[in-house]
Design a protein around this motif. Structure first.
Motif, short mmCIF file in Angstrom:
data_model
loop_
_atom_site.label_atom_id
_atom_site.label_comp_id
_atom_site.label_asym_id
_atom_site.label_seq_id
_atom_site.Cartn_x
_atom_site.Cartn_y
_atom_site.Cartn_z
N PHE A 1 -44.17 16.78 19.29
CA PHE A 1 -44.37 15.63 18.02
C PHE A 1 -43.57 14.68 18.56
O PHE A 1 -44.21 13.29 18.19
N GLY A 2 -42.47 14.66 19.16
CA GLY A 2 -41.80 13.41 19.43
C GLY A 2 -42.72 12.48 20.79
O GLY A 2 -42.68 11.11 20.52
N SER A 3 -43.52 13.51 21.53
CA SER A 3 -44.17 12.49 22.53
C SER A 3 -45.14 11.99 21.81
O SER A 3 -45.63 10.81 22.13
N GLY A 4 -46.10 12.21 20.84
CA GLY A 4 -46.83 11.67 19.94
C GLY A 4 -46.26 10.40 19.34
O GLY A 4 -47.07 9.22 19.25
N ALA A 5 -45.22 10.35 18.67
CA ALA A 5 -44.45 9.33 17.99
C ALA A 5 -44.35 8.17 18.98
O ALA A 5 -44.43 7.05 18.70
N LEU A 6 -43.88 8.68 20.10
CA LEU A 6 -43.72 7.79 21.16
C LEU A 6 -44.72 7.02 21.67
O LEU A 6 -44.69 5.79 22.04
N ILE A 7 -45.92 7.74 21.85
CA ILE A 7 -47.14 6.94 22.05
C ILE A 7 -47.47 6.33 21.00
O ILE A 7 -48.04 4.83 21.35
N ALA A 8 -47.44 6.50 20.00
CA ALA A 8 -47.54 5.57 18.73
C ALA A 8 -46.63 4.30 18.88
O ALA A 8 -47.34 3.08 18.65
N ALA A 9 -45.52 4.52 19.07
CA ALA A 9 -44.54 3.33 19.34
C ALA A 9 -45.16 2.35 20.45
O ALA A 9 -44.83 1.20 20.15
N VAL A 10 -45.65 3.07 21.40
CA VAL A 10 -46.06 2.08 22.48
C VAL A 10 -47.33 1.44 21.98
O VAL A 10 -47.33 0.07 22.34
N ALA A 11 -48.18 1.97 21.56
CA ALA A 11 -49.52 1.36 21.08
C ALA A 11 -49.44 0.49 20.02
O ALA A 11 -50.05 -0.51 19.84
N TYR A 12 -48.43 0.81 18.97
CA TYR A 12 -48.23 -0.30 17.91
C TYR A 12 -47.14 -1.06 17.63
O TYR A 12 -47.36 -2.08 16.93
N PRO B 1 -36.46 14.47 19.23
CA PRO B 1 -36.78 15.45 20.09
C PRO B 1 -36.48 15.39 21.67
O PRO B 1 -36.36 16.34 22.26
N GLU B 2 -36.47 13.97 21.93
CA GLU B 2 -36.11 13.93 23.51
C GLU B 2 -34.57 14.47 23.58
O GLU B 2 -34.50 15.19 24.75
N SER B 3 -33.57 14.24 22.78
CA SER B 3 -32.28 15.00 22.99
C SER B 3 -32.31 16.30 22.70
O SER B 3 -31.50 17.10 23.26
N LEU B 4 -33.17 16.76 21.85
CA LEU B 4 -33.11 18.19 21.56
C LEU B 4 -33.60 18.94 22.86
O LEU B 4 -33.00 19.82 23.25
N GLY C 1 -50.36 20.20 21.92
CA GLY C 1 -51.41 19.36 21.52
C GLY C 1 -51.57 18.69 20.05
O GLY C 1 -51.80 17.73 19.92
N LEU C 2 -51.79 19.91 19.21
CA LEU C 2 -51.74 19.72 17.70
C LEU C 2 -50.53 18.65 17.31
O LEU C 2 -50.86 17.65 16.54
N LEU C 3 -49.44 19.37 17.68
CA LEU C 3 -48.14 18.49 17.15
C LEU C 3 -47.91 17.10 17.83
O LEU C 3 -47.57 16.13 17.15
N THR C 4 -48.68 16.90 19.08
CA THR C 4 -48.51 15.83 19.55
C THR C 4 -49.31 14.64 18.73
O THR C 4 -49.16 13.53 18.42
N VAL C 5 -50.71 15.22 18.33
CA VAL C 5 -51.62 14.27 17.69
C VAL C 5 -50.86 13.95 16.23
O VAL C 5 -50.89 12.84 15.76
N LEU C 6 -50.06 15.18 15.68
CA LEU C 6 -49.33 14.66 14.37
C LEU C 6 -48.41 13.82 14.44
O LEU C 6 -48.09 12.83 13.48
N GLY C 7 -47.68 13.94 15.44
CA GLY C 7 -46.53 12.75 15.64
C GLY C 7 -47.07 11.38 15.73
O GLY C 7 -46.74 10.53 15.14
N PHE C 8 -48.10 11.31 16.60
CA PHE C 8 -48.66 10.03 16.60
C PHE C 8 -49.27 9.63 15.07
O PHE C 8 -49.20 8.25 14.91
#
Length: 231
Positions: free
Chosen positions: A40-51, A133-136, A214-221
């Motif tokens: 989930f955190g990976s997806g959020a980070l990808i969105a932060a990069v993109a947007y 999620p990074e620190s977890l 993979g699903l959680l990554t997309v959800l985080g994004f």
């Protein structure tokens, strides 16, 4: 007092690193749950990069992409130097990534305070969500390798202090150079984030969480993207 306000915003974005560590220490979540949260955190980070970190289309420039590549190169060499002098891999790389993306991110928050007296709430929330999620994940790795909770907390509180100082520096830069903007700092952060995700956080998340990651990554994004759109 405004510079203190900027520093507090920088610390606010990074304090979720300590929260993630607390969860790892006191709740000891199962390996699979840690992997899913990291996804989930990976997806959020990808969105932060993109947007939030890569400049919008109308403001793209060659120098922005050079800064992005520079962030990845710096992460690579710092991570390699650290690996030559210490043990551990994924957790160490995640800490390095949190540092290298946290400094420019916090500088951007400080610049926002200097420019208009406020920060982008969407950007702040995206940073907050992705830090936990990074620190977890990294703290779980630290504990598994024999480090004590005190050592883990010391690492993350140090990064919170660095984030606060970086936000104050960003505020000062814009006061001294009113024409400056945070686009190059953001692009540098984007490069270090992407390099860390590819080499450490996403492989570790999949190894722990399995295919559902993979699903959680997309959800985080999606969640971080919605916050960016609302902001």
């Amino acid at each position: 007092m405004d510079v203190l306000f900027a520093a507090l915003w920088g610390a606010a974005g990074a304090v979720s690193l300590v929260i993630g560590a607390w969860v790892a220490v006191h709740r000891r979540p199962p390996k699979r749950q840690v992997g899913l949260v990291m996804g989930f955190g990976s997806g959020a980070l990808i969105a932060a990069v993109a947007y939030e970190l890569v400049p919008p289309g109308g403001e793209l420039s060659l120098w922005a992409f050079i800064a992005l590549a520079g962030g990845a190169v710096v992460f690579f060499f710092v991570d390699r130097a650290a690996s030559a002098s210490s043990t551990g891999s994924a957790d160490r790389s995640i800490v390095i990534g949190a540092l290298l993306d946290g400094v420019p991110e916090s500088m951007v928050l400080g610049m926002g305070v200097a420019a208009g007296g406020h920060v982008s709430i969407a950007f702040l929330v995206a940073v907050f969500l992705s830090n936990m999620p990074e620190s977890l994940g990294a703290t779980s790795g630290m504990l598994a390798s024999g480090k004590t909770p005190r050592q883990a907390y010391r690492t993350w509180w140090s990064l919170v202090a660095v984030a606060a100082a970086s936000a104050a520096v960003g505020y000062g830069i814009l006061q001294l150079l009113p024409e400056a903007d945070g686009h190059f700092a953001e692009a540098f952060a984007a490069g270090s984030v992407l390099a860390m995700l590819a080499t450490s956080m996403m492989p570790e998340a999949y190894q722990r969480g399995g295919k559902a990651t993979g699903l959680l990554t997309v959800l985080g994004f999606a969640v971080a993207g919605i916050l960016s759109a609302l902001g």
